[in-house]
Design a protein around this motif. Structure first.
Motif, PDB file in Angstrom:
ATOM      1  N   ARG A 196       0.903  -1.246   0.038  1.00 42.41           N
ATOM      2  CA  ARG A 196      -0.098   0.100  -0.001  1.00 42.41           C
ATOM      3  C   ARG A 196       0.800   1.200  -0.098  1.00 42.41           C
ATOM      4  O   ARG A 196       0.547   2.285  -0.666  1.00 42.41           O
ATOM      5  N   MET A 197       2.020   1.104   0.690  1.00 37.85           N
ATOM      6  CA  MET A 197       2.806   2.262   0.881  1.00 37.85           C
ATOM      7  C   MET A 197       3.449   2.854  -0.683  1.00 37.85           C
ATOM      8  O   MET A 197       3.400   4.034  -0.902  1.00 37.85           O
TER       9      MET A 197
ATOM     10  N   LEU B 173       2.784   6.618  -4.982  1.00 40.62           N
ATOM     11  CA  LEU B 173       2.524   7.212  -6.617  1.00 40.62           C
ATOM     12  C   LEU B 173       1.463   8.239  -6.714  1.00 40.62           C
ATOM     13  O   LEU B 173       1.495   9.272  -7.356  1.00 40.62           O
ATOM     14  N   VAL B 174       0.565   8.195  -5.653  1.00 41.60           N
ATOM     15  CA  VAL B 174      -0.790   9.222  -5.832  1.00 41.60           C
ATOM     16  C   VAL B 174       0.019  10.536  -5.296  1.00 41.60           C
ATOM     17  O   VAL B 174      -0.247  11.608  -5.666  1.00 41.60           O
ATOM     18  N   GLN B 175       0.972  10.363  -4.552  1.00 43.88           N
ATOM     19  CA  GLN B 175       1.542  11.842  -3.911  1.00 43.88           C
ATOM     20  C   GLN B 175       2.477  12.303  -5.053  1.00 43.88           C
ATOM     21  O   GLN B 175       2.317  13.338  -5.519  1.00 43.88           O
ATOM     22  N   ARG B 176       3.204  11.480  -5.888  1.00 44.11           N
ATOM     23  CA  ARG B 176       3.953  11.895  -7.005  1.00 44.11           C
ATOM     24  C   ARG B 176       3.000  12.357  -7.999  1.00 44.11           C
ATOM     25  O   ARG B 176       3.496  13.638  -8.780  1.00 44.11           O
TER      26      ARG B 176
ATOM     27  N   LEU C 169       5.362   9.630 -15.320  1.00 43.37           N
ATOM     28  CA  LEU C 169       5.142   8.773 -14.025  1.00 43.37           C
ATOM     29  C   LEU C 169       4.519   7.444 -14.201  1.00 43.37           C
ATOM     30  O   LEU C 169       4.876   6.602 -13.392  1.00 43.37           O
ATOM     31  N   ALA C 170       3.799   7.161 -15.280  1.00 46.31           N
ATOM     32  CA  ALA C 170       3.106   6.049 -15.312  1.00 46.31           C
ATOM     33  C   ALA C 170       2.533   5.640 -16.698  1.00 46.31           C
ATOM     34  O   ALA C 170       2.485   6.737 -17.550  1.00 46.31           O
ATOM     35  N   THR C 171       1.979   4.656 -16.972  1.00 50.12           N
ATOM     36  CA  THR C 171       1.538   4.293 -18.362  1.00 50.12           C
ATOM     37  C   THR C 171       0.063   3.780 -18.101  1.00 50.12           C
ATOM     38  O   THR C 171      -0.350   2.751 -17.531  1.00 50.12           O
TER      39      THR C 171
END
Length: 353
Positions: free
Chosen positions: A288-289, A294-297, A343-345
């Motif tokens: 979960r951390m 990722l949510v914070q980024r 940051l992500a796909t």
């Protein structure tokens, strides 16, 4: 006489019971100085067993007035380990994947402390031996050169000339330990050092106490690298588009912004799956951390609204990072912004009824 002796023994027992117990030491209390004292041995189980160490600590507040362009951040402030002992053993190493070059940190040349550095066009073939150092709590939560937040509990590193981001394997030549890190920052700018490791990476290499180590750095993948085609699953062929139909009205509480032009994006946004409103998913984690980071980024990059969704997939507990369902056009526009951030796909899914 025996009665008197019994009374003496009883009084001594009562005195012993009434004395205050010795206070238990705080397992996470740091000593004076820049390092945290080592944790006691946890081998033997007892009622005084220590609680597990946290995976990380909250980011610090940073005073950017302590930074001067072309110099170092807060040069008069000493760096340190985190204020409490942390456990990085369960944090996964990054998996090399193709990513576009970061919008920041990739200028052809830049200067620090009066010296000019030229950024490499490609990471391909890079391999070097030299001295590695590490940086920690002083920078935790501060923007890196790529404008991502520095996370001392992630496997990242700083390099003076590799394109951002790049993936490298760093091997400690003194003990044979190695770790894969994602290079997303610039540095180190101390003479004789070739790479600056995050606190987590330094822990994995067992170089925290010494501060430096002899290492070999080998590039695995750089931005837009095509040598490792199997590192990223191939994009499935798009199905034939359905016959045109009248567009569904966009709800009043949904964003109506236009889809950014394809030329402004490194990749095309994903194809909607299903019909109706779409959920934008940007990651799935067993820890979960990691999902919360990722949510914070995303929020730091101006992509607010991501939420955690817990699910059981194949008897495995996972935490998914998702944006709430929204109209197809808005979901594709959001996916394009996420791709632009590097940051992500993202993936799109039809909203569940």
């Amino acid at each position: 006489m025996s009665r008197v002796a019994g009374l003496v023994v009883a009084s001594l027992l009562l005195a012993a019971c009434g004395s205050a117990p010795k206070p238990r030491p705080d397992p996470y209390a740091g000593e004076a100085g820049s390092r945290v004292r080592p944790l006691p041995d946890r081998g033997a189980a007892s009622v005084d067993a220590l609680p597990p160490a946290p995976n990380c600590v909250p980011p610090r507040e940073h005073d950017e007035s302590l930074y001067t362009a072309g110099g170092l951040y807060a040069p008069g402030v000493a760096d340190s380990a985190p204020p409490v002992a942390i456990d990085v053993s369960n944090i996964p190493e990054p998996v090399p994947r193709r990513e576009p070059k970061s919008r920041y940190g990739n200028r052809e040349t830049y200067s620090v402390l009066g010296r000019t550095y030229r950024v490499m066009d490609s990471a391909e073939g890079y391999k070097e031996r030299g001295i590695a150092s590490w940086y920690g709590y002083k920078f935790h939560g501060r923007h890196t050169s790529s404008r991502e937040r520095y996370d001392m509990c992630a496997f990242t590193a700083a390099h003076k000339t590799l394109p951002l981001p790049s993936y490298v394997r760093v091997t400690n030549l003194d003990n044979g330990r190695s770790v894969v890190v994602r290079v997303n920052d610039r540095g180190p700018f101390h003479a004789g050092r070739i790479i600056d490791m995050s606190y987590a990476a330094a822990t994995r290499l067992d170089m925290k106490r010494s501060g430096t180590a002899r290492v070999e750095v080998e590039a695995l993948m750089g931005p837009d690298d095509t040598r490792f085609a199997d590192a990223v699953p191939p994009t499935p062929a798009r199905p034939a588009p359905p016959p045109p139909r009248a567009a569904a009205p966009v709800p009043a509480n949904r964003w109506r912004g236009p889809v950014p032009p394809a030329a402004d994006r490194p990749l095309a946004p994903p194809t909607p799956m299903g019909i109706g409103p779409q959920v934008v998913q940007v990651g799935s984690f067993g820890d979960r951390m990691n999902a919360e980071r990722l949510v914070q980024r995303l929020a730091d990059a101006g992509l607010d609204g991501a939420e955690l969704d817990h699910a059981i997939v194949g008897e495995r507990s996972v935490w998914r990072v998702r944006f709430p369902a929204q109209a197809v056009e808005a979901a594709q526009a959001l996916a394009a912004r996420i791709l632009d951030s590097g940051l992500a796909t993202p993936r799109l899914f039809g909203a569940e009824p």
